[in-house]
Design a protein around this motif. Structure first.
Motif, short mmCIF file in Angstrom:
data_model
loop_
_atom_site.label_atom_id
_atom_site.label_comp_id
_atom_site.label_asym_id
_atom_site.label_seq_id
_atom_site.Cartn_x
_atom_site.Cartn_y
_atom_site.Cartn_z
N ALA A 1 -10.32 -0.49 -2.91
CA ALA A 1 -10.23 -0.24 -1.47
C ALA A 1 -9.91 -1.49 -0.68
O ALA A 1 -9.13 -1.46 0.27
CB ALA A 1 -11.52 0.39 -0.97
N ASP A 2 -10.51 -2.62 -1.07
CA ASP A 2 -10.29 -3.88 -0.36
C ASP A 2 -9.34 -4.81 -1.12
O ASP A 2 -9.22 -5.98 -0.79
CB ASP A 2 -11.63 -4.58 -0.10
N CYS B 1 -0.67 4.83 -8.07
CA CYS B 1 -1.93 5.60 -8.09
C CYS B 1 -1.67 7.07 -8.35
O CYS B 1 -2.37 7.71 -9.14
CB CYS B 1 -2.68 5.45 -6.77
N THR C 1 0.81 -1.22 0.00
CA THR C 1 0.00 0.00 0.00
C THR C 1 0.84 1.27 0.00
O THR C 1 0.67 2.14 -0.85
CB THR C 1 -0.95 0.00 1.21
N ALA D 1 -8.11 9.10 -2.37
CA ALA D 1 -9.46 9.31 -2.93
C ALA D 1 -9.66 10.77 -3.32
O ALA D 1 -9.40 11.68 -2.54
CB ALA D 1 -10.51 8.88 -1.91
N ASN E 1 -14.67 -0.49 -3.77
CA ASN E 1 -14.52 -1.91 -3.42
C ASN E 1 -14.61 -2.79 -4.65
O ASN E 1 -15.29 -2.43 -5.63
CB ASN E 1 -15.58 -2.33 -2.40
N VAL F 1 -3.54 1.20 5.33
CA VAL F 1 -4.53 1.01 4.26
C VAL F 1 -5.63 2.06 4.37
O VAL F 1 -6.00 2.70 3.38
CB VAL F 1 -5.09 -0.43 4.29
N VAL G 1 -11.74 5.57 -5.25
CA VAL G 1 -11.50 4.42 -4.38
C VAL G 1 -12.81 3.66 -4.28
O VAL G 1 -13.82 4.22 -3.83
CB VAL G 1 -10.99 4.86 -2.99
N HIS H 1 -4.34 5.51 3.26
CA HIS H 1 -4.17 5.65 1.81
C HIS H 1 -5.51 5.67 1.08
O HIS H 1 -5.67 6.42 0.12
CB HIS H 1 -3.23 4.57 1.28
N ASN H 2 -6.46 4.86 1.52
CA ASN H 2 -7.79 4.92 0.90
C ASN H 2 -8.37 6.32 1.04
O ASN H 2 -8.98 6.84 0.10
CB ASN H 2 -8.73 3.88 1.50
#
Length: 172
Positions: free
Chosen positions: A133-134, A119, A111, A158, A166, A150, A164, A153-154
């Motif tokens: 995200a997951d 990203c 991550t 975003a 799932n 995690v 972001v 960063h999500n």
């Protein structure tokens, strides 16, 4: 069409001594994405991180091999990288353009290094990014738990750098 970009799901990073947080759930999310991408005919790219000679991720190390748990069908393009940003020195931009990709869906390891760097770079290179995200993880560090890394960063990536979403919500 978006391409699926899976970063560094290698034996040494997933099945090594420092297990990723929610590793099984991450793997299930990635396999869900692989199934969706294959069904839609979307291009799939897998990066393998190579370290310097003599390191655990030296190019000839078994630890650099992709994990066997991935549901691959043979249509994927596998490439090697030596920097956290998967676009640096790999020809990834050209491969994405060649297959007609207009964006990238990003998942994998780690991550705070490769996922973050890739990203942040994708949009600047003309490939709007979706971070799963997951579908990304890392291990605990002395300063932060993997869960906190995690979540951070999500939240941080975003909007400014990517969407972001799932894995279950992603369509190709």
């Amino acid at each position: 069409m978006d391409a699926l970009l899976i970063l560094d799901l290698q034996v040494g990073l997933v099945h090594g001594p420092d297990k990723p947080w929610r590793g099984e759930a991450m793997l299930e999310a990635v396999n869900t994405l692989l199934d969706k991408a294959h069904a839609a005919g979307a291009p799939v790219f897998l990066a393998r991180h190579m370290g310097p000679e003599g390191s655990p991720l030296a190019p000839d190390s078994a630890l650099t091999q992709l994990i066997p748990d991935l549901r691959l069908d043979g249509s994927e393009q596998v490439f090697e990288k030596r920097r956290p940003n998967a676009f640096v020195g790999t020809g990834l931009v050209e491969m994405l353009r060649e297959c007609g990709a207009t964006g990238v869906v990003i998942a994998g390891m780690k991550t705070q290094y490769c996922v973050d760097s890739t990203c942040r770079a994708a949009g600047d290179l003309g490939f709007p990014a979706v971070l799963v995200a997951d579908g990304h993880s890392c291990s605990d560090t002395p300063g932060l738990s993997a869960e906190a890394i995690v979540a951070h960063h999500n939240g941080t990536l975003a909007g400014a750098f990517c969407r972001v979403v799932n894995a279950q919500e992603i369509e190709f």
